[in-house]
Design an enzyme around this catalytic site. Structure first.
Site, PDB file in Angstrom:
ATOM      1  N   CYS A   1       0.856  -1.179   0.000  1.00  0.00           N
ATOM      2  CA  CYS A   1       0.000   0.000   0.000  1.00  0.00           C
ATOM      3  C   CYS A   1       0.893   1.231   0.000  1.00  0.00           C
ATOM      4  O   CYS A   1       2.096   1.130   0.206  1.00  0.00           O
ATOM      5  CB  CYS A   1      -0.908   0.017   1.223  1.00  0.00           C
ATOM      6  SG  CYS A   1      -2.239  -1.187   1.147  1.00  0.00           S
TER       7      CYS A   1
ATOM      8  N   ASN B   1       1.140   0.601   5.968  1.00  0.00           N
ATOM      9  CA  ASN B   1       1.717  -0.148   4.860  1.00  0.00           C
ATOM     10  C   ASN B   1       2.554  -1.268   5.451  1.00  0.00           C
ATOM     11  O   ASN B   1       3.569  -1.009   6.094  1.00  0.00           O
ATOM     12  CB  ASN B   1       2.590   0.782   3.996  1.00  0.00           C
ATOM     13  CG  ASN B   1       3.410   0.016   2.972  1.00  0.00           C
ATOM     14  OD1 ASN B   1       3.000  -1.048   2.514  1.00  0.00           O
ATOM     15  ND2 ASN B   1       4.560   0.555   2.619  1.00  0.00           N
TER      16      ASN B   1
ATOM     17  N   TYR C   1      11.061  -4.696  -8.147  1.00  0.00           N
ATOM     18  CA  TYR C   1       9.796  -4.556  -8.874  1.00  0.00           C
ATOM     19  C   TYR C   1       8.873  -3.452  -8.373  1.00  0.00           C
ATOM     20  O   TYR C   1       8.345  -2.679  -9.164  1.00  0.00           O
ATOM     21  CB  TYR C   1       9.051  -5.897  -8.831  1.00  0.00           C
ATOM     22  CG  TYR C   1       7.633  -5.850  -9.351  1.00  0.00           C
ATOM     23  CD1 TYR C   1       7.369  -5.576 -10.694  1.00  0.00           C
ATOM     24  CD2 TYR C   1       6.548  -6.065  -8.500  1.00  0.00           C
ATOM     25  CE1 TYR C   1       6.066  -5.520 -11.176  1.00  0.00           C
ATOM     26  CE2 TYR C   1       5.244  -6.017  -8.981  1.00  0.00           C
ATOM     27  CZ  TYR C   1       5.014  -5.744 -10.312  1.00  0.00           C
ATOM     28  OH  TYR C   1       3.727  -5.692 -10.782  1.00  0.00           O
TER      29      TYR C   1
END
Length: 500
Positions: A9, A118, A265
């Site tokens: 998040c 997060n 990524y």
């Protein structure tokens, strides 16, 4: 069924800015890649008419641009100079529950409190069970709610003492933005799993998961929030031009373990995380890939009369492919970097319906090969990771239709073999292509339809990252190695311990 891990998040916060909600909106827009199921903003201000602090919230399912599409949201609802925001990704099974949309907001004995999270708490099951025995009622299935309960149930009197008391009871991966009536608090776990940065714009302090959210707001990056640091931004911070910091003691026997997959990524290449630019790291991964798997070892007999062409799977592997091509040429292995796949950026983030045809069609909707770049050439595809292998196989099939001489697939990370329990959502272990074929690279190459498949080694990954970013911090590589830096309750159900 995506062939990539799901995002974590994104969080953003700003203190004492006249356009706090609007800045948070733009920050969340820049962090959209970190969570695309829902978005929310909470602000705080002193309501003169009511004689007390008010903490309005606005949140809903959807992308940031859609959730905050009406201007009245900023003019009439999200008033105040302090704000926090959250982009959310959750696990399946809980994504449709509106009670899970963050930031969460409560009113308790010490006033208003809002939180955006997060990460993933590794001891959430134990904490939840303890509260259940005490008769505590839960409004959501998110582990973030547990932090609010820990704060409100603390026997401390001072609010900051309550917050520190709660933080010392949680374990795992977490970055938090906490908004009180008069403070913005930024928290990063002692292991430093997730990135979190401190910035400043127009004299106002702000915090963000990634620095790309500072750039969109023309904010200055100051520094990273340190592992275990709790930064308190309030009136005193404004007056003294320096926020106050506290530190959470680390778990015994654990050190820093920054998520290396952020570099591989997740994070945007234009962001600075863990003290270094993502673009620089990814280029270094490509260079390391070229050293471990030189073109001369891959292409044995090129009879095409043309240089091998290196292409990326856009967008996350673009810079790794550039790094591979540049290092290959530097090593005397002539090749050409080109754009061989075009990505359609206007494809919505919709889940794929079951069935072979629909999954393949989804890939064709998102990507299209450039025949003039591929036809008659030896093609070197560089991607950042392979999870299930489904998307890779469909991409290779599409490229085969363009009549290349050969197709070789290079991955700028090691095979993924283990699930993540620190805020990243992978498929189950038996769905991972590396486990499905017992890490037999030749069988995996046959499965995705390429002439050869090569991975960056686990040691090479860490060496390449540390060479480009010699910060002294260590990295978590659990998804590649199975070595978990923080103990995990492996019996946790996803719905009970939602990724946020």
């Amino acid at each position: 069924m995506s062939d990539k891990p799901r995002e974590y998040c994104g969080i953003y916060g700003i203190y004492n800015h006249p356009d706090a909600a609007l800045h948070t909106y733009y920050g969340l827009h820049a962090l959209q890649h970190r969570g695309q199921e829902s978005a929310g903003i909470v602000t705080s201000y002193f309501d003169d008419d009511k004689g007390r602090y008010s903490m309005p919230a606005y949140k809903d399912f959807g992308l940031v641009l859609n959730v905050f599409s009406k201007s009245k949201v900023f003019k009439k609802i999200l008033r105040g100079k302090n704000a926090i925001g959250h982009n959310r990704y959750s696990t399946s099974g809980s994504s449709k529950n509106p009670a899970n949309i963050q930031p969460f907001r409560v009113h308790y004995r010490n006033g208003n409190l809002a939180i955006g999270h997060n990460g993933n708490l590794s001891n959430a099951k134990q904490i939840r069970e303890r509260f259940r025995k005490e008769g505590v009622l839960f409004q959501s299935t998110s582990d973030t709610e547990l932090i609010l309960h820990l704060i409100s149930h603390s026997d401390k009197e001072d609010q900051m003492d309550q917050i520190m008391d709660a933080l010392e009871q949680i374990e795992g991966a977490y970055c938090l933005v906490i908004l009180t009536d008069d403070k913005l608090i930024a928290v990063r776990d002692p292991n430093g799993f997730r990135p979190l940065a401190l910035g400043k714009v127009d004299g106002a302090y702000c915090v963000s998961s990634e620095t790309c959210a500072f750039d969109i707001n023309n904010a200055e990056y100051i520094r990273d929030v340190q592992p275990g640091e709790v930064i308190v931004i309030d009136k005193d911070a404004d007056e003294n031009n320096e926020p106050k910091s506290y530190f959470i003691p680390p778990q015994e026997g654990t050190g820093t373990s920054q998520c290396i997959f952020e570099y591989v990524y997740f994070s945007r290449p234009d962001s600075k995380i863990f003290g270094e630019m993502v673009d620089k790291i990814r280029r270094n991964l490509g260079k390391q890939l070229a050293k471990e798997h030189p073109l001369t070892d891959i292409v044995k007999n090129n009879t095409t009369g043309k240089k091998p062409v290196v292409i990326s799977v856009p967008d996350s592997s673009n810079t790794a492919a550039l790094g591979y091509a540049s290092e290959s040429n530097k090593l005397g292995n002539d090749c050409k970097y080109d754009i061989g796949l075009i990505r359609n950026h206007y494809v919505g983030r919709t889940f794929i319906s079951p069935g072979q045809k629909s999954r393949e069609q989804k890939v064709r909707t998102k990507f299209n090969p450039v025949r003039g770049v591929i036809e008659g050439r030896v093609v070197i595809i560089v991607d950042d990771s392979i999870v299930r292998g489904t998307t890779s196989r469909y991409l290779v099939d599409m490229i085969r239709e363009c009549n290349p001489a050969e197709i070789h697939f290079l991955v700028s990370s090691p095979p993924i073999i283990s699930p993540c329990y620190y805020g990243m959502d992978f498929p189950t272990p038996n769905e991972l292509i590396a486990n499905k074929f017992d890490r037999d690279i030749e069988k995996m190459a046959k499965e995705i339809g390429v002439d050869s498949l090569r991975y960056l080694s686990a040691d090479g990954l860490v060496d390449a990252v540390k060479e480009a970013n010699p910060s002294g911090h260590d990295y978590c590589t659990a998804c590649f190695t199975g070595n978990y830096p923080v103990p995990v309750n492996f019996g946790v159900e996803k719905e009970e311990n939602e990724l946020v």
